[in-house]
Scaffold this motif. Structure first.
Motif, PDB file in Angstrom:
ATOM      1  N   GLY A  31       0.813  -1.157  -0.137  1.00 45.53           N
ATOM      2  CA  GLY A  31       0.010   0.083  -0.047  1.00 45.53           C
ATOM      3  C   GLY A  31       0.957   1.250   0.090  1.00 45.53           C
ATOM      4  N   SER A  32       0.230   2.389   0.265  1.00 39.06           N
ATOM      5  CA  SER A  32       0.948   3.756   0.215  1.00 39.06           C
ATOM      6  C   SER A  32       1.930   3.693   1.527  1.00 39.06           C
ATOM      7  CB  SER A  32       0.056   4.612   0.129  1.00 39.06           C
ATOM      8  OG  SER A  32      -0.881   4.512   1.591  1.00 39.06           O
ATOM      9  N   ASP A  33       2.989   4.568   1.323  1.00 41.12           N
ATOM     10  CA  ASP A  33       4.135   4.669   2.386  1.00 41.12           C
ATOM     11  C   ASP A  33       3.589   5.627   3.338  1.00 41.12           C
ATOM     12  OD1 ASP A  33       5.841   2.758   1.161  1.00 41.12           O
ATOM     13  OD2 ASP A  33       6.506   4.054  -0.145  1.00 41.12           O
ATOM     14  N   GLY A  34       2.661   6.442   2.946  1.00 43.44           N
ATOM     15  CA  GLY A  34       2.245   7.372   3.913  1.00 43.44           C
ATOM     16  C   GLY A  34       0.699   7.900   3.551  1.00 43.44           C
ATOM     17  N   ILE A  48      -1.456   4.753  -6.788  1.00 39.50           N
ATOM     18  CA  ILE A  48      -0.976   3.621  -6.026  1.00 39.50           C
ATOM     19  C   ILE A  48      -1.775   2.503  -6.010  1.00 39.50           C
ATOM     20  CG2 ILE A  48      -1.034   3.114  -3.444  1.00 39.50           C
ATOM     21  CD1 ILE A  48      -0.256   6.209  -2.852  1.00 39.50           C
ATOM     22  N   ALA A  49      -3.217   2.793  -6.161  1.00 42.25           N
ATOM     23  CA  ALA A  49      -4.088   1.930  -6.157  1.00 42.25           C
ATOM     24  C   ALA A  49      -3.940   0.800  -7.670  1.00 42.25           C
ATOM     25  CB  ALA A  49      -5.515   2.028  -6.491  1.00 42.25           C
ATOM     26  N   GLY A  50      -3.663   1.631  -8.822  1.00 46.25           N
ATOM     27  CA  GLY A  50      -3.025   1.076  -9.874  1.00 46.25           C
ATOM     28  C   GLY A  50      -1.990  -0.091  -9.758  1.00 46.25           C
ATOM     29  N   GLU A  51      -1.000   0.306  -8.900  1.00 44.68           N
ATOM     30  CA  GLU A  51       0.203  -0.400  -8.826  1.00 44.68           C
ATOM     31  C   GLU A  51      -0.195  -1.377  -8.041  1.00 44.68           C
ATOM     32  OE1 GLU A  51       3.042   2.345  -6.932  1.00 44.68           O
ATOM     33  OE2 GLU A  51       3.645   3.560  -8.882  1.00 44.68           O
ATOM     34  N   ILE A  52      -0.855  -1.464  -6.883  1.00 46.03           N
ATOM     35  CA  ILE A  52      -1.058  -2.601  -5.981  1.00 46.03           C
ATOM     36  C   ILE A  52      -2.106  -3.346  -6.415  1.00 46.03           C
ATOM     37  CG2 ILE A  52       0.139  -1.498  -4.094  1.00 46.03           C
ATOM     38  CD1 ILE A  52      -2.611  -0.914  -3.028  1.00 46.03           C
ATOM     39  N   TYR A  55      -4.849   6.415   4.181  1.00 44.30           N
ATOM     40  CA  TYR A  55      -3.978   5.806   3.606  1.00 44.30           C
ATOM     41  C   TYR A  55      -4.544   4.662   2.756  1.00 44.30           C
ATOM     42  CZ  TYR A  55      -3.717   2.581   7.386  1.00 44.30           C
ATOM     43  OH  TYR A  55      -4.018   1.681   8.551  1.00 44.30           O
ATOM     44  N   ILE A  56      -3.763   3.986   1.877  1.00 37.58           N
ATOM     45  CA  ILE A  56      -4.436   2.801   0.988  1.00 37.58           C
ATOM     46  C   ILE A  56      -3.412   1.549   1.087  1.00 37.58           C
ATOM     47  CG2 ILE A  56      -4.796   2.228  -1.436  1.00 37.58           C
ATOM     48  CD1 ILE A  56      -5.255   5.150  -2.336  1.00 37.58           C
ATOM     49  N   GLU A  57      -4.336   0.586   1.292  1.00 29.32           N
ATOM     50  CA  GLU A  57      -3.714  -0.774   1.273  1.00 29.32           C
ATOM     51  C   GLU A  57      -4.408  -1.764   0.380  1.00 29.32           C
ATOM     52  OE1 GLU A  57      -1.997  -1.261   5.882  1.00 29.32           O
ATOM     53  OE2 GLU A  57      -4.124  -2.093   5.320  1.00 29.32           O
ATOM     54  N   GLU A  69     -11.728   1.421 -10.138  1.00 26.22           N
ATOM     55  CA  GLU A  69     -11.115   2.739 -10.066  1.00 26.22           C
ATOM     56  C   GLU A  69     -12.452   3.737 -10.133  1.00 26.22           C
ATOM     57  OE1 GLU A  69      -9.201   5.750 -13.430  1.00 26.22           O
ATOM     58  OE2 GLU A  69      -7.637   4.204 -12.613  1.00 26.22           O
ATOM     59  N   GLU A  70     -13.479   3.552 -10.472  1.00 26.55           N
ATOM     60  CA  GLU A  70     -14.658   4.262 -10.528  1.00 26.55           C
ATOM     61  C   GLU A  70     -15.135   4.262  -8.819  1.00 26.55           C
ATOM     62  OE1 GLU A  70     -14.230   1.777 -12.707  1.00 26.55           O
ATOM     63  OE2 GLU A  70     -13.792   3.172 -14.325  1.00 26.55           O
ATOM     64  N   ASP A  71     -15.074   3.634  -8.345  1.00 24.08           N
ATOM     65  CA  ASP A  71     -15.378   3.545  -6.857  1.00 24.08           C
ATOM     66  C   ASP A  71     -14.397   4.457  -5.928  1.00 24.08           C
ATOM     67  OD1 ASP A  71     -17.277   1.855  -7.362  1.00 24.08           O
ATOM     68  OD2 ASP A  71     -15.923  -0.057  -6.651  1.00 24.08           O
TER      69      ASP A  71
END
Length: 447
Positions: free
Chosen positions: A133-136, A147-151, A198-200, A174-176
């Motif tokens: 997820g995101s580092d911060g 970030i969401a596209g990467e994970i 943050y995103i996971e 992505e729409e959500d």
């Protein structure tokens, strides 16, 4: 060792700590609101101090009043239990400034682990596996999409200062993402005064596994095995067991060793719980609780070690009473949280308990501060007791649990006992085949 400990909590956990103090020959002081004047821990303590009216902010969260109670009674240490001020770094710092020992970790460690983003960074540095997820903190939609596209989707957005499921939203596509991001930040700001999120990676069918750890503050750390807390409703634990039906001995030893080394490297003091999501043989760190957990009795049942004794010993400078090789796991234990709630709607059910009878027999423990005639106030958490059952193996444990639930009587209010009587007869539960979404789906079918 301490001469007098003030217990800054209420209900079953206050009574639990009080019992440990009495066994150690330590004088006890309890604080209470006006609503808890007739509570069992108030009746049994050596001294009690009323610290304010029913609202928590005016009593159990009132640091000034609690410190004043310490000074009035001469208490040289404070045990915070769980909830309320148990993970309040400012409270720990203020007690230290008044030469009163906080029975828990340092304020700095509470601060580090209380910030979800900083806790994840720290876990990574200590060698604890983390969720991708995101580092911060994520500050805008464009960054969130990258970030969401990467994970990879689905992803979950969480409040940095969050807990209890607030400020937590899932985006399947992505729409959500845009609305999930906005909603999570709004909820986080309203609930915690901090809208950082943050995103996971969102795991589809994970278990919730937590490892009980202890540090002596001088570079030693041990683990007391894991607990499975996957049966949850709205991110709140309902049923916990140790050991987890999902892990084998090798996995248990591996994750326990990682956590014990991390605690030692951190220089951590006292009890802590490192929590993970577990899926397909992999562990992913989600948070660390820097306090005693509600579900600590199942660990005590399978290890035979009193964790509150251990907390007091470590806080007094006596170090850990056991080495890792001394800790043995014996049998299986399950805890059911008995709440004063409607078993279907989970609406709180305060009121007067007209009859209260707890089960007994080999392997049965009930932690509760209520009694027949006790009036449950409407101001606090609805937990009224915990049923803990131990057996030589999980099959025996489940048999004893079924019998104990049948014996448990609470009249005058609604409780969640009927839910547990349903669960103990369910094939998935009997087989240990469940994840963190199982209970929500089960309850949805029942409606």
């Amino acid at each position: 060792m301490f001469q007098k400990i003030l217990i800054a909590n209420r209900g079953e956990i206050a009574l639990r700590v009080l019992r440990a103090c009495k066994e150690l020959g330590i004088q006890t002081v309890v604080v209470h609101s006006t609503a808890d004047a007739d509570a069992m821990h108030v009746r049994l303590a050596d001294e009690s101090v009323c610290i304010g009216p029913p609202p928590s902010r005016d009593s159990y969260l009132n640091i000034h009043q609690i410190v004043a109670a310490c000074e009035i009674t001469g208490a040289d240490a404070v045990h915070p239990g769980y909830g309320f001020l148990s993970e309040n770094a400012k409270f720990a710092d203020i007690l230290a400034a008044h030469n009163i020992t906080f029975i828990g970790p340092s304020g700095d460690h509470i601060r580090i682990m209380g910030d979800k983003i900083e806790a994840k960074r720290t876990a990574k540095r200590l060698g604890i596996p983390v969720v991708p997820g995101s580092d911060g903190a994520v500050t805008d939609e464009k960054e969130a999409k990258r970030i969401a596209g990467e994970i990879g989707y689905p992803v979950i957005i969480k409040a940095s200062a969050g807990g209890g499921g607030r400020g937590m939203k899932v985006a399947l596509t992505e729409e959500d993402l845009e609305i999930a991001l906005q909603t999570a930040r709004s909820e986080a700001g309203a609930a915690f005064g901090d809208d950082a999120v943050y995103i996971e990676k969102y795991l589809q069918k994970p278990r919730h596994i937590e490892v009980q750890v202890f540090g002596d503050g001088f570079g030693r750390g041990v683990h007391f095995g894991e607990r499975d807390c996957s049966l949850q409703r709205r991110h709140q634990k309902v049923w916990e067991e140790a050991n987890s039906p999902a892990l084998n001995a090798e996995e248990r030893s591996r994750i326990g060793g990682i956590c014990a080394r991390a605690i030692a490297d951190l220089g951590y003091s006292g009890a802590g719980t490192i929590e993970f999501l577990y899926e397909n043989g992999e562990f992913y760190f989600i948070e660390m609780n820097t306090r005693l957990q509600v579900e600590h009795p199942v660990t005590e049942a399978i290890t035979g070690i009193d964790l509150v004794h251990e907390q007091i010993r470590v806080a007094s400078g006596g170090g850990l009473s056991v080495k890792q090789e001394d800790i043995k796991f014996n049998g299986h234990a399950i805890e059911c949280r008995i709440n004063a709630e409607d078993p279907r709607t989970f609406t709180p059910s305060p009121g007067t308990i007209t009859h209260f009878h707890t089960p007994g027999g080999l392997g049965i423990r009930v932690d509760s501060g209520v009694y027949s005639g006790y009036k449950i106030p409407p101001y606090y958490d609805s937990l009224i007791g915990k049923l803990i059952v131990h057996g030589r193996n999980r099959v025996e444990c489940m048999m004893r649990l079924r019998r104990a639930l049948d014996e448990f009587v609470v009249d005058g209010i609604k409780t969640t006992l009927p839910l547990f009587r349903d669960l103990v007869g369910n094939a998935d539960i009997a087989n240990g085949d469940y994840d963190i979404h199982w209970l929500e789906k089960y309850l949805a079918k029942e409606e």
